[in-house]
Design an enzyme around this catalytic site. Sequence first.
Site, PDB file in Angstrom:
ATOM      1  N   GLY A 139       0.791  -1.219   0.000  1.00  0.00           N
ATOM      2  CA  GLY A 139       0.000   0.000   0.000  1.00  0.00           C
ATOM      3  C   GLY A 139       0.824   1.270   0.000  1.00  0.00           C
ATOM      4  N   ARG A 166       7.979 -10.892   1.428  1.00  0.00           N
ATOM      5  CA  ARG A 166       8.925 -11.439   0.445  1.00  0.00           C
ATOM      6  C   ARG A 166       8.850 -10.694  -0.878  1.00  0.00           C
ATOM      7  NH1 ARG A 166       7.713 -15.991  -1.252  1.00  0.00           N
ATOM      8  NH2 ARG A 166       5.930 -16.668  -0.004  1.00  0.00           N
ATOM      9  N   ASP A 196       6.148  -5.472  16.064  1.00  0.00           N
ATOM     10  CA  ASP A 196       4.730  -5.251  16.351  1.00  0.00           C
ATOM     11  C   ASP A 196       4.576  -3.920  17.082  1.00  0.00           C
ATOM     12  OD1 ASP A 196       2.074  -5.300  17.063  1.00  0.00           O
ATOM     13  OD2 ASP A 196       2.118  -7.313  17.926  1.00  0.00           O
ATOM     14  N   GLY A 250      -0.843   1.633   9.849  1.00  0.00           N
ATOM     15  CA  GLY A 250      -2.139   1.960  10.428  1.00  0.00           C
ATOM     16  C   GLY A 250      -3.116   0.827  10.186  1.00  0.00           C
ATOM     17  N   TYR A 292     -11.067   5.169  13.976  1.00  0.00           N
ATOM     18  CA  TYR A 292     -10.000   5.503  13.026  1.00  0.00           C
ATOM     19  C   TYR A 292      -9.827   7.024  12.947  1.00  0.00           C
ATOM     20  CZ  TYR A 292      -7.347   5.654   8.649  1.00  0.00           C
ATOM     21  OH  TYR A 292      -6.393   5.889   7.701  1.00  0.00           O
ATOM     22  N   LYS A 334      -6.466   9.291  13.999  1.00  0.00           N
ATOM     23  CA  LYS A 334      -5.743  10.143  13.054  1.00  0.00           C
ATOM     24  C   LYS A 334      -5.733  11.602  13.511  1.00  0.00           C
ATOM     25  CE  LYS A 334      -4.406   6.980  10.210  1.00  0.00           C
ATOM     26  NZ  LYS A 334      -2.966   6.693  10.044  1.00  0.00           N
ATOM     27  N   ILE A 391      -7.017   6.556  -1.343  1.00  0.00           N
ATOM     28  CA  ILE A 391      -5.861   5.971  -2.017  1.00  0.00           C
ATOM     29  C   ILE A 391      -6.162   4.517  -2.359  1.00  0.00           C
ATOM     30  CG2 ILE A 391      -3.381   5.602  -1.896  1.00  0.00           C
ATOM     31  CD1 ILE A 391      -4.216   8.557  -1.596  1.00  0.00           C
TER      32      ILE A 391
END
Length: 250
Positions: free
Chosen positions: A13, A43, A57, A86, A154, A158, A187
């Site tokens: 992403g 990978r 983590d 996120g 969320y 933010k 996005i």
Amino acid sequence: MTRVALITGGQQGIGFGIAQALKEAGFRVAICAELPADSVAVREAVSALGLEYFQYDLSEIGGEARLLDAVGERLGPVSCFVSNAGVPAKIRGDMLEMTVESFDHVMAVNLRGGFFLAQEVARRMLAALDGPYRSIQFITSVSAEMVSVERAEYCISKAAAAMMAQLYAARLAEAGIGVFDLRPGIIDTPMTAAVKDKYDASIQAGLVPAKRWGEPADIGRAVAALASGQFAFATGAVIPVDGGLSIQRL
């Protein structure tokens, strides 16, 4: 002079777009995520760009020094830290039905983990003032100001992360460390795949003045420009990367 970038959540992403842009700009790039090193996403990212990967983590506080020690031993001290990782709300829905579990899950990664890793990065940057231009960049969201009641946790995370960026900018400005808040809009990433049909129609109807989805590369180019030091005196700047989505219109 060696420039080293560390990106949280850089395996896919927006994070991968940032990694690609920084790699092209000449940085040695490390990415970290909670995924095991042999996972498909990791990978593929490592193979595509020749990145260094560190399993980490963000929701587990206490390993920040070990992570940065490992990055330093392999690549050198971090001169560009991008707090990108996120997680979304566990379930989109009525905020009056939000669970403590979902709230805590989002805050643990988007806010708490991001703050304490940035804290350790900042301490080390302050302890070693010689070297290349240093920056800390927080990838927040237009959701820092634009309300989505179906994913309140969320948005809250933010908005708080945006304040976090301002606090770090004020604290580190005298040392010449640039801190920036980049706010992506809609996005095209795995996180938005589930709502693609909804936004396809809305974007074409004018929700985004640019009339297109944002791409991870759009964010990557902005991060690379800021990491270059050309905008050093603009520390604390809030930069929408959203095709005009957040422009107030009648």
